[in-house]
Scaffold this active site. Structure first.
Site, PDB file in Angstrom:
ATOM      1  N   LYS A  96       0.818  -1.225   0.000  1.00  0.00           N
ATOM      2  CA  LYS A  96       0.000   0.000   0.000  1.00  0.00           C
ATOM      3  C   LYS A  96       0.846   1.266   0.000  1.00  0.00           C
ATOM      4  O   LYS A  96       0.439   2.287  -0.560  1.00  0.00           O
ATOM      5  CB  LYS A  96      -0.970   0.028   1.178  1.00  0.00           C
ATOM      6  CG  LYS A  96      -0.334  -0.241   2.523  1.00  0.00           C
ATOM      7  CD  LYS A  96      -0.779  -1.546   3.080  1.00  0.00           C
ATOM      8  CE  LYS A  96       0.191  -2.069   4.096  1.00  0.00           C
ATOM      9  NZ  LYS A  96      -0.205  -3.345   4.645  1.00  0.00           N
ATOM     10  N   GLY A 130      -6.841  -6.588   2.911  1.00  0.00           N
ATOM     11  CA  GLY A 130      -6.356  -7.978   2.894  1.00  0.00           C
ATOM     12  C   GLY A 130      -7.047  -8.787   1.807  1.00  0.00           C
ATOM     13  O   GLY A 130      -6.953  -8.479   0.620  1.00  0.00           O
ATOM     14  N   ILE A 141     -10.234  -9.079   1.133  1.00  0.00           N
ATOM     15  CA  ILE A 141     -11.543  -8.595   0.646  1.00  0.00           C
ATOM     16  C   ILE A 141     -11.383  -8.030  -0.767  1.00  0.00           C
ATOM     17  O   ILE A 141     -10.542  -7.158  -0.978  1.00  0.00           O
ATOM     18  CB  ILE A 141     -12.094  -7.464   1.554  1.00  0.00           C
ATOM     19  CG1 ILE A 141     -12.103  -7.878   3.015  1.00  0.00           C
ATOM     20  CG2 ILE A 141     -13.477  -7.033   1.098  1.00  0.00           C
ATOM     21  CD1 ILE A 141     -12.438  -6.716   3.961  1.00  0.00           C
ATOM     22  N   GLY A 188       0.971 -12.360  13.057  1.00  0.00           N
ATOM     23  CA  GLY A 188       1.394 -11.970  11.711  1.00  0.00           C
ATOM     24  C   GLY A 188       0.510 -10.909  11.075  1.00  0.00           C
ATOM     25  O   GLY A 188       0.490 -10.739   9.863  1.00  0.00           O
ATOM     26  N   LYS A 201      -4.412   3.269   2.884  1.00  0.00           N
ATOM     27  CA  LYS A 201      -5.506   2.475   2.303  1.00  0.00           C
ATOM     28  C   LYS A 201      -6.702   3.359   1.939  1.00  0.00           C
ATOM     29  O   LYS A 201      -7.285   3.193   0.870  1.00  0.00           O
ATOM     30  CB  LYS A 201      -5.911   1.367   3.278  1.00  0.00           C
ATOM     31  CG  LYS A 201      -4.825   0.287   3.417  1.00  0.00           C
ATOM     32  CD  LYS A 201      -5.116  -0.668   4.563  1.00  0.00           C
ATOM     33  CE  LYS A 201      -4.081  -1.770   4.668  1.00  0.00           C
ATOM     34  NZ  LYS A 201      -4.187  -2.527   5.926  1.00  0.00           N
TER      35      LYS A 201
HETATM   36  N1  HSE Z   1      -0.693  -4.470   9.205  1.00  0.00           N
HETATM   37  C1  HSE Z   1      -1.793  -4.545   8.311  1.00  0.00           C
HETATM   38  C2  HSE Z   1      -3.068  -4.721   9.122  1.00  0.00           C
HETATM   39  C3  HSE Z   1      -1.613  -5.682   7.368  1.00  0.00           C
HETATM   40  O1  HSE Z   1      -2.980  -4.999  10.325  1.00  0.00           O
HETATM   41  O2  HSE Z   1      -4.152  -4.568   8.581  1.00  0.00           O
HETATM   42  C4  HSE Z   1      -2.572  -5.716   6.222  1.00  0.00           C
HETATM   43  O3  HSE Z   1      -2.445  -4.576   5.423  1.00  0.00           O
END
Ligand code: HSE
Length: 404
Positions: free
Chosen positions: A100, A129, A131, A182, A200
């Site tokens: 991004k 993610g 979606i 993660g 985003k």
């Molecule tokens: N660090 C980001 C989140 C990962 O927690 O949404 C996905 O862009």
């Protein structure tokens, strides 16, 4: 056969290889050709991992190989990702990315190169993610004039807010959990300070409104000041607190955008978006309301979106998929002009003083917090709110916007 090169074998890169291996039959069928991972680029070695067979340390091997059709950039950060991606596009290789930061900063330029070369630069995984929101904005919501996008766009902070609200957990402990799962960025400051959500909402708004919204112009506030007491007030009000990225078109040509924690009521579809889930609410002038919901972070959901882009690029190898994003800048109104309701916690003042200054307010008291109270204002411009709040003799402990 379509050869791809994956740049970066971290969380998302290893997920991309795993998704392609796991679902290779259906992926190949949908792509109309066999997708072959010809190279994986990483500085590190991975002894014992099957990826060793295709692992390279030098980008030149990929850049100079005419058999590579698609480059998958999942390294993150601006450099060397930008240089690698630009070079790939200029040499006629389509690119897809989950990055991004790269899209928010260099998206218009990279899309223009792809368009000139009749190839593609796709970035489904950069927002939300797994979606499919980018594809929805590009290909599905084309009959609408979109006038609002509001999203829970960061899985880490949504996970943290949810745990703090439901379990009363401490900020540092829940951040650690999100990192272990993660979800978080390499430097979680980007999550908790709202920078990730900012990029985003800049990308989604640029696609929705057809102009380039520079992320640096967006007012951005993270969740680091949210306390368990704020959560208690939210609960007392029948609400919860979420980090939202939001942008709206007001009238013909006025826009605002911001990232901030908001009090969200139970009538909002965003209220029930919990844990690591993301959701993007879109309002269109003919569609009305729509919401896209799903896994917003993590290895396989993100890889799923990346591989979907690979499939799309394989199907459109020498045909550019148009986007509604131009390099014409989108100018935002100042925050003073943005209207909303405000929840304020104060001490050293009285309900009477608050009502004298703000007229109609909804007062909320918590028995376990004597000496302070909270109130929600009527809808007003932020500039007006700031003028009024200065007239209070007491101290403002915190202010959180209310999502209407
Ligand atoms: N660090 C980001 C989140 C990962 O927690 O949404 C996905 O862009």
């Amino acid at each position: 056969m379509i050869n791809i090169a994956v740049l970066g074998y971290g969380t998302v890169g290893s997920g991309v290889v795993e998704v392609i291996n796991t679902n290779h039959k259906s992926i190949n069928k949908r792509a109309g050709a066999e997708i072959n991972v010809k190279y994986v680029l990483d500085l590190r070695d991975f002894p014992g991992d099957p990826v060793e067979k295709v692992l390279v340390h030098d980008y030149e091997i990929i850049a100079n190989d005419p058999e590579v059709d698609i480059v998958v950039e999942v390294m993150g950060g601006i450099e060397p990702a930008y240089t690698f991606v630009k070079r790939a596009l200029e040499s006629g290789k389509s690119v897809c990315t989950s990055n991004k930061a790269l899209v928010a900063k260099h998206g218009p330029e990279l899309m223009e190169i792809a368009s000139a070369k009749n190839i593609n630069f796709l970035f489904e995984a950069s927002c939300g993610g797994g979606i499919p929101i980018i594809r929805a904005l590009n290909s599905s919501l084309t009959a609408d004039e979109i006038d609002e996008i509001t999203g829970i766009l960061n899985g880490t902070t949504n996970y943290m807010m949810y745990k703090m609200a439901t379990e009363g957990s401490e900020f540092d402990a829940v951040l650690k959990e999100a990192q272990q799962k993660g979800y978080a960025e390499a430097d979680p400051t980007a999550d908790v300070e709202g920078y990730d959500a900012c990029r985003k909402i800049a990308i989604l708004s640029s696609l929705a409104y057809g102009r380039f919204l520079n992320y640096e112009d967006i007012y951005t506030e993270g969740i680091t000041k949210i306390t368990p007491e704020d959560m208690e007030y939210a609960e007392e009000l029948g609400m919860t607190i979420k980090l939202l990225g939001t942008s709206r078109k007001i009238g013909d040509d006025s826009f605002y955008a911001m990232v901030a924690p908001f009090l969200v009521g139970q009538t909002s579809p965003l209220y029930s978006v919990n844990d690591v889930f993301n959701a993007v609410f879109v309002h269109g002038n003919v569609l009305g309301d729509a919401m896209f919901y799903g896994s917003g972070a993590g290895k396989l959901p993100t890889a799923s979106a990346v591989v979907a882009d690979v499939v799309d690029e394989a199907k459109h190898l020498h045909r550019n998929i148009m986007t509604n994003w131009s390099s014409r800048p989108l100018k935002l109104m100042t925050m003073d002009e943005v209207e909303g309701r405000f929840f304020v916690r104060v001490k050293g003042t009285t309900v009477e003083q608050v009502e004298t200054v703000f007229d109609n307010v909804q007062i909320v008291n918590l028995k376990n917090l004597p000496g302070e109270f909270g109130f929600i204002t009527e809808c007003m411009k932020q500039g007006t709110y700031e003028e009024k709040v200065h007239k209070l003799n007491g101290n403002v402990i915190t202010m959180i916007r209310v999502k209407d």
